[in-house]
Design a protein around this motif. Structure first.
Motif, mmCIF file in Angstrom:
data_model
loop_
_atom_site.group_PDB
_atom_site.id
_atom_site.type_symbol
_atom_site.label_atom_id
_atom_site.label_comp_id
_atom_site.label_asym_id
_atom_site.label_seq_id
_atom_site.Cartn_x
_atom_site.Cartn_y
_atom_site.Cartn_z
ATOM 1 N N LEU A 329 0.826 -1.204 0.000
ATOM 2 C CA LEU A 329 0.000 0.000 0.000
ATOM 3 C C LEU A 329 0.863 1.257 0.000
ATOM 4 C CD1 LEU A 329 -2.799 -1.044 2.529
ATOM 5 C CD2 LEU A 329 -2.983 -0.864 0.050
ATOM 6 N N LEU A 330 1.909 1.278 0.832
ATOM 7 C CA LEU A 330 2.772 2.455 0.874
ATOM 8 C C LEU A 330 3.526 2.638 -0.443
ATOM 9 C CD1 LEU A 330 4.355 2.620 4.451
ATOM 10 C CD2 LEU A 330 2.427 3.876 3.517
ATOM 11 N N ALA A 331 3.945 1.535 -1.057
ATOM 12 C CA ALA A 331 4.665 1.642 -2.326
ATOM 13 C C ALA A 331 3.773 2.220 -3.421
ATOM 14 C CB ALA A 331 5.187 0.267 -2.740
ATOM 15 N N VAL A 332 2.519 1.751 -3.497
ATOM 16 C CA VAL A 332 1.599 2.276 -4.507
ATOM 17 C C VAL A 332 1.295 3.747 -4.228
ATOM 18 C CG1 VAL A 332 -0.731 2.073 -5.445
ATOM 19 C CG2 VAL A 332 0.611 0.016 -5.009
ATOM 20 N N ALA A 333 1.060 4.102 -2.952
ATOM 21 C CA ALA A 333 0.784 5.495 -2.614
ATOM 22 C C ALA A 333 1.978 6.386 -2.925
ATOM 23 C CB ALA A 333 0.410 5.603 -1.129
ATOM 24 N N TYR A 334 3.174 5.927 -2.607
ATOM 25 C CA TYR A 334 4.383 6.702 -2.903
ATOM 26 C C TYR A 334 4.549 6.906 -4.403
ATOM 27 C CZ TYR A 334 9.347 7.953 -3.046
ATOM 28 O OH TYR A 334 10.533 8.591 -3.283
ATOM 29 N N SER A 335 4.291 5.872 -5.192
ATOM 30 C CA SER A 335 4.426 5.995 -6.636
ATOM 31 C C SER A 335 3.373 6.934 -7.215
ATOM 32 C CB SER A 335 4.321 4.616 -7.284
ATOM 33 O OG SER A 335 4.470 4.698 -8.681
ATOM 34 N N LEU A 336 2.139 6.852 -6.706
ATOM 35 C CA LEU A 336 1.083 7.753 -7.170
ATOM 36 C C LEU A 336 1.443 9.209 -6.893
ATOM 37 C CD1 LEU A 336 -2.156 5.841 -6.127
ATOM 38 C CD2 LEU A 336 -1.458 6.402 -8.450
ATOM 39 N N LEU A 337 1.918 9.493 -5.678
ATOM 40 C CA LEU A 337 2.287 10.860 -5.323
ATOM 41 C C LEU A 337 3.481 11.333 -6.158
ATOM 42 C CD1 LEU A 337 1.902 10.762 -1.431
ATOM 43 C CD2 LEU A 337 0.404 11.884 -3.080
ATOM 44 N N SER A 338 4.454 10.435 -6.395
ATOM 45 C CA SER A 338 5.606 10.815 -7.213
ATOM 46 C C SER A 338 5.178 11.141 -8.641
ATOM 47 C CB SER A 338 6.643 9.690 -7.218
ATOM 48 O OG SER A 338 7.126 9.438 -5.917
ATOM 49 N N ASP A 339 4.273 10.334 -9.214
ATOM 50 C CA ASP A 339 3.791 10.611 -10.563
ATOM 51 C C ASP A 339 3.034 11.930 -10.620
ATOM 52 O OD1 ASP A 339 4.918 8.259 -11.340
ATOM 53 O OD2 ASP A 339 3.040 7.136 -11.412
ATOM 54 N N TRP A 340 2.250 12.197 -9.575
ATOM 55 C CA TRP A 340 1.473 13.440 -9.549
ATOM 56 C C TRP A 340 2.386 14.662 -9.433
ATOM 57 C CZ3 TRP A 340 0.296 16.738 -5.165
ATOM 58 C CH2 TRP A 340 -0.643 17.731 -5.465
#
Length: 366
Positions: A329-340
């Protein structure tokens, strides 16, 4: 009925159908989760075995499932049989202490500086008041028995979940490619062209966590087995398997080697007790601080702190399943925020005059 109302009705029916399916699968959620983790952790081996067997996926799935049964179910059965013997020996020890009291205090205890005399006096006081102590503890023995009975029931349900997981893992192996295509299509339907990126992100995160947790647990179990064998602790194989299981939870291995060290002290093997204490603290428990971060962070571009926080926070939030859910969950959230954050804004890439809402020629004249 207007078309919009038809579409809304179909949406409600689909949501209701999905909720009913989840309700049906809820009792098997834990078994499905662990079957998925086992299949995912060994999927490269499944691919290799399928190629060696010329595409016969069912045969490869059967062989791998049989391997998990040998590696997991057989040691647990041995653990259960040996546990009965250890419980019997513990009961005999308690009865011996109740009837005969403690043995004489060891000579080295009195030789300890500052606290030696006080410890010897405490030892003798406990020996003299042993009957009174057992009388005091007697009312609580029934509660302890009820607690052990409840834990035995939970262990029994856990064993049933394990058996169901070993059955389900066969179908994850056999139908894995079709499930992968279904998940890929679903993600593409939901998030479009970024579906492949996030599928690989989740797969890589889970793979690294599985490698780190299982690999570290295997290393700690092997090192514990070596230490117990050198120290001459009975049931070294059983205690090694117990260390492997306890290594899957934070601060678990000391629950295996510390009682073994105390038993060696009780038997008067002080040299081996000191060896096992040092071996347990600096080798068995110490390898966790080196090997797990290395295996988890190897080959990934996520910060190690994100994965480690996901491991410990996931265990606190979701229990043992959080060991894999948390970092994912943290990895997906971190990647989403980085892409944004890295996505170009509405004014990025435009000329200076356009950023201010004016033509570039007017900005140049100013």
């Amino acid at each position: 009925m207007p078309p919009n109302n038809d579409r809304l009705l179909v949406l409600f029916l689909l949501v209701g159908l999905l909720g009913a399916c989840l309700w049906v699968l809820l009792p098997f959620a834990s078994a499905l989760f662990w079957a998925a983790v086992l299949a995912f952790a060994s999927w490269p081996l499944m691919r290799l075995l399928t190629v060696r067997l010329k595409g016969r996926e069912s045969v490869a799935a059967s062989l791998l499932t049989a391997g998990w049964v040998i590696l997991v179910a057989v040691p647990l059965l041995l653990f259960g049989f040996n546990l009965v013997g250890y419980v019997r020996e513990l009961t005999e020890l308690i009865n011996t202490l109740r009837l005969e009291g403690l043995p004489p205090p060891p000579d080295w205890l009195a030789g300890l500086p500052v606290v030696g005399d006080e410890l010897v006096a405490l030892w003798r006081a406990l020996d003299q008041q042993g009957l009174a102590l057992f009388a005091t503890l007697k009312p609580y023995l029934g509660q302890v028995g009820n607690w052990l009975l409840a834990r035995s029931a939970s262990i029994g349900s856990g064993m049933l979940e394990l058996v169901l997981s070993l059955v389900l893992v066969f179908f994850f192996y056999r139908d894995g490619p079709r499930l992968e295509r279904f998940v890929q299509s679903l993600l593409e339907r939901l998030i479009g062209e970024r579906a492949e990126h996030y599928r690989k992100l989740v797969a890589a995160t889970v793979q690294r966590v599985v490698n780190g947790v299982i690999g570290t647990a295997a290393a700690q179990g092997l090192l514990a087995l070596i230490g117990f064998w050198i120290a001459g602790v009975p049931g070294a194989m059983l205690l090694g398997l117990l260390t492997f299981a306890l290594s899957l939870i934070p601060m678990g291995p000391p629950l295996a080697w510390m009682p073994a060290t105390a038993w060696l002290v009780w038997q008067g093997d002080y040299g081996y007790a000191i060896f096992l204490g040092i071996w347990g603290m600096f080798v068995i428990s110490g390898v966790d601080n080196v090997l797990k971060p290395y295996l988890i962070s190897r080959g990934g571009n996520l910060p190690l702190v994100v994965v480690l926080l996901g491991v410990f926070g996931g265990i606190y939030a979701f229990g043992f399943m959080g060991l894999f859910l948390g970092p994912t969950l943290l990895a997906v959230a971190y990647s989403l925020l980085s892409d944004w954050v890295n996505e170009p804004g509405p004014t990025q890439g435009l000329p200076e005059g356009d950023r201010r809402g004016r033509p570039a020629e007017q900005a140049e004249r100013e």
